[in-house]
Scaffold this motif. Structure first.
Motif, PDB file in Angstrom:
ATOM      1  N   SER A  41       0.866  -1.179   0.000  1.00 16.69           N
ATOM      2  CA  SER A  41       0.000   0.000   0.000  1.00 16.69           C
ATOM      3  C   SER A  41       0.902   1.229   0.000  1.00 16.69           C
ATOM      4  N   ASN A  48       0.236   4.174   1.102  1.00 15.17           N
ATOM      5  CA  ASN A  48       0.167   4.855   2.407  1.00 15.17           C
ATOM      6  C   ASN A  48       1.052   4.142   3.432  1.00 15.17           C
ATOM      7  N   ARG A  92      -5.707  -0.076   0.853  1.00 12.18           N
ATOM      8  CA  ARG A  92      -6.628   0.041   1.986  1.00 12.18           C
ATOM      9  C   ARG A  92      -7.549   1.237   1.845  1.00 12.18           C
ATOM     10  N   GLY A  93      -8.743   1.079   2.400  1.00  9.05           N
ATOM     11  CA  GLY A  93      -9.649   2.195   2.554  1.00  9.05           C
ATOM     12  C   GLY A  93      -9.661   2.580   4.024  1.00  9.05           C
ATOM     13  N   ARG A  94     -10.692   3.316   4.436  1.00  2.00           N
ATOM     14  CA  ARG A  94     -10.806   3.661   5.854  1.00  2.00           C
ATOM     15  C   ARG A  94     -11.212   2.413   6.624  1.00  2.00           C
ATOM     16  N   TRP A 110      -9.099  -1.564  -0.712  1.00  2.00           N
ATOM     17  CA  TRP A 110      -9.229  -0.807  -1.946  1.00  2.00           C
ATOM     18  C   TRP A 110      -8.731  -1.727  -3.050  1.00  2.00           C
ATOM     19  N   SER A 120       0.202   8.275  -2.995  1.00  2.00           N
ATOM     20  CA  SER A 120       0.124   8.945  -1.692  1.00  2.00           C
ATOM     21  C   SER A 120       0.999  10.181  -1.745  1.00  2.00           C
ATOM     22  N   ASN A 139      -8.691  16.382   4.127  1.00  2.00           N
ATOM     23  CA  ASN A 139      -9.450  15.381   3.386  1.00  2.00           C
ATOM     24  C   ASN A 139     -10.474  16.026   2.437  1.00  2.00           C
ATOM     25  N   ASN A 170     -15.450  11.431   1.912  1.00  2.00           N
ATOM     26  CA  ASN A 170     -14.199  11.464   1.151  1.00  2.00           C
ATOM     27  C   ASN A 170     -14.272  10.749  -0.185  1.00  2.00           C
ATOM     28  N   LEU A 200      -7.816   8.267   1.391  1.00  2.00           N
ATOM     29  CA  LEU A 200      -7.523   7.827   2.756  1.00  2.00           C
ATOM     30  C   LEU A 200      -6.426   8.738   3.313  1.00  2.00           C
ATOM     31  N   THR A 201      -6.804   9.597   4.244  1.00  4.81           N
ATOM     32  CA  THR A 201      -5.837  10.534   4.818  1.00  4.81           C
ATOM     33  C   THR A 201      -5.449  10.057   6.211  1.00  4.81           C
ATOM     34  N   GLU A 202      -4.155   9.875   6.423  1.00  6.02           N
ATOM     35  CA  GLU A 202      -3.669   9.429   7.729  1.00  6.02           C
ATOM     36  C   GLU A 202      -2.711  10.484   8.277  1.00  6.02           C
TER      37      GLU A 202
END
Ligand code: BT5
Length: 259
Positions: free
Chosen positions: A27, A29, A52-54, A59, A70, A86, A115, A128-130
């Motif tokens: 991923s 991210n 990945r999603g939330r 994903w 990313s 986001n 989102n 997906l914001t981390e």
């Protein structure tokens, strides 16, 4: 992927410092997190094995046909404002996709809280914001973006129907052009992050969910609540009204528009 074209277009006049290109990764991210990738770096991958999603959702994206990237960026902002990144990212991607496809209408590309980007009511992009360093003034954001571009079949059991640009326009699109457009818009509109009210007005002008009946799910095992969307507020919350007139505000979860 024609990396040199992307580099030429993005590394000369923006604050973007470098691009990391990976043919396959779990991923983008996760890569950014595990390798402690610094700010203003873009990570691109042809293929993700564990996109990945939330809430650890998956994903799914066929190799080489779509965008998985990313962007790592530091922002000075209070914890109470972190949600705006986001909303900002989804807004600028709508602008980029409209530019690429020369379609201005909100009936084509629109935003769905919190989102998602929809094309004619189906999901074309997820974000997906981390965040880390949240106790510091300058906080690190890893903004992951997945855009369905040239894939035509989506066999996953998705909560919301999926669509690609190719499905919508019956032709292939250049992944490079879309990456360039998205990153340029991200840096080009960045002052909007200093004007939360304006950003949310713009976001709201580009969503079709206000006034619509929706089902709201706040977590994987929560019940679906049927409601009408009243507003999306600048604190990132969605305000809804249920049948008996009671109003609620949610800060996380999903909404599905009931057609
Ligand atoms: C998202 O989560 O939509 C965020 C997706 C972010 C993906 C990017 S790709 C680059 C970066 N690296 C990563 O590992 N992730 C980011 P969420 O709102 O939780 O939606 C996830 C849900 O969307 C899944 O549970 C499926 O129902 C559905 N879904 C999965 N793949 C999809 C696709 N290709 N198109 C449309 N919907 C999809």
């Amino acid at each position: 992927m024609n990396l040199s074209r992307i580099r030429n277009m993005l590394l000369n006049d923006l604050t973007l410092k470098d691009i990391i290109y990976l043919t396959e990764i779990d991923s983008t991210n996760k890569y950014a997190k595990e390798n402690n990738v610094p700010g203003d770096i873009l990570i691109l991958a042809d293929s993700q094995t564990e996109g990945r999603g939330r809430l650890d959702r998956k994903w799914e994206s066929e190799s080489g046909k779509n965008i998985a990237m990313s962007l790592v960026k530091y922002f000075n902002m209070p914890v109470s404002d972190m949600h705006i990144v986001n909303f900002y990212m989804s807004y600028v991607i709508v602008l980029a996709l409209r530019e690429i496809t020369e379609r201005d209408s909100i009936n084509d590309f629109s935003l769905k809280w919190p989102n998602d980007i929809l094309f004619k009511g189906k999901k074309i992009c997820g974000i997906l914001t981390e965040t880390s360093d949240i106790n510091k003034d300058s906080k690190k954001f890893i903004i992951g973006i997945g855009i369905n571009v040239n894939q035509t079949n989506f066999s996953g059991e998705f909560r919301y129907p999926a669509v690609s640009l190719k499905n919508g326009f019956n032709k292939n699109f250049s992944l490079e052009d879309i990456i360039i457009a998205c990153v340029k818009k991200f840096y080009g509109e960045i002052d909007l992050l200093n004007d939360k009210e304006k950003l949310f007005d713009l976001w709201k002008n580009n969503t079709l969910i206000i006034g619509k009946p929706v089902s709201v799910k706040t977590s994987a095992d929560s019940e679906e609540i049927k409601a009408i969307v009243i507003d999306v507020e600048s604190d990132g919350g969605i305000k809804v009204e249920i049948e008996n007139g009671k109003k609620f505000k949610y800060f996380s979860g999903d909404v599905n528009v009931i057609f």
